[in-house]
Design a protein around this motif. Structure first.
Motif, PDB file in Angstrom:
ATOM      1  N   ARG A 188       3.456   0.860  -3.479  1.00  0.00           N
ATOM      2  CA  ARG A 188       2.765   0.671  -4.756  1.00  0.00           C
ATOM      3  C   ARG A 188       3.665   0.005  -5.796  1.00  0.00           C
ATOM      4  O   ARG A 188       3.922   0.542  -6.883  1.00  0.00           O
TER       5      ARG A 188
ATOM      6  N   ASN B 196      -5.591  -3.130  -4.513  1.00  0.00           N
ATOM      7  CA  ASN B 196      -4.200  -2.798  -4.826  1.00  0.00           C
ATOM      8  C   ASN B 196      -3.866  -3.359  -6.202  1.00  0.00           C
ATOM      9  O   ASN B 196      -4.113  -4.536  -6.472  1.00  0.00           O
TER      10      ASN B 196
ATOM     11  N   GLU C 141       0.824  -1.203   0.000  1.00  0.00           N
ATOM     12  CA  GLU C 141       0.000   0.000   0.000  1.00  0.00           C
ATOM     13  C   GLU C 141       0.864   1.262   0.000  1.00  0.00           C
ATOM     14  O   GLU C 141       0.536   2.249  -0.648  1.00  0.00           O
TER      15      GLU C 141
END
Length: 215
Positions: free
Chosen positions: A52, A79, A49
């Motif tokens: 990325r 995600n 998170e």
């Protein structure tokens, strides 16, 4: 992709020596950049998170939150990282839940280093990647399923799309091959999964191969 064009990779494995070995090899690849590490599933989700990454290399068996739980959590969070399972566990009871949880690929830790780099590039490009033994495990599970007649509900275009999925093509590549928009391809893929009662494109690819469509 990173600013330098490299594929951003996150390593999630509870063994430091494994992470170190992976990092040492991957850092010599011109198009791959290791952006972080985590030692369990919860830390891996948090790192994914925050950082990325494009691709996460995820072990299955880890203390606390294991790799499959982490996969499910990443899916819940929407995600976008593609997750490649890299593990020593070969049992169907591990392989199948991982793929159903959203893994883009599943390889074993004894994979050749150059093949691993290729696997990272493949899943990043949108392909589904399974070692032959993994595909065999899924196909053997399908043997007992009563689904022979489901393919008759597919349109000709859906069968074309399914064949390209079986060939390992991404939605973008399918769109180019059939001169369609990616949005249209996504719609076809959704319809295929619904009609065949399958959870994801991995299962669709294997169903297609088993029934003589595509690869």
């Amino acid at each position: 992709m990173a600013d330098n064009g490299a594929i951003r990779v996150l390593l999630v494995d509870d063994h430091q020596v494994v992470r170190r070995g992976l990092r040492t090899f991957l850092e010599i690849q011109d198009d791959i950049e290791v952006v972080g590490e985590a030692s369990d599933g919860a830390a891996g989700v948090a790192a994914a998170e925050q950082l990325r990454p494009d691709v996460v290399l995820m072990d299955v068996k880890m203390p606390g939150m294991d790799g499959i739980e982490a996969l499910r959590k990443l899916r819940e969070l929407a995600n976008p990282a593609r997750v490649l399972i890299v593990t020593s566990f070969t049992e169907q009871r591990t392989v199948i839940p991982a793929l159903r949880a959203g893994a883009a690929g599943y390889v074993y830790k004894d994979i050749d280093p150059e093949a691993l780099a290729g696997a990272i590039r493949s899943v990043h490009a949108g392909h589904v990647l399974l070692q032959p033994e993994v595909a065999g495990a899924l196909l053997s599970q399908e043997e007992g399923n009563n689904g022979q007649g489901r393919g008759t509900s597919l349109t000709e275009r859906e069968r074309e799309v399914l064949g390209l999925i079986a060939d390992g093509r991404s939605n973008r590549e399918i769109a180019r091959a059939l001169v369609l928009s990616e949005k249209t391809v996504k719609t076809h893929v959704s319809n295929i999964l619904m009609k065949l009662d399958l959870a994801d494109r991995t299962q669709a690819a294997l169903w297609a191969v088993r029934h003589g469509i595509g690869a």
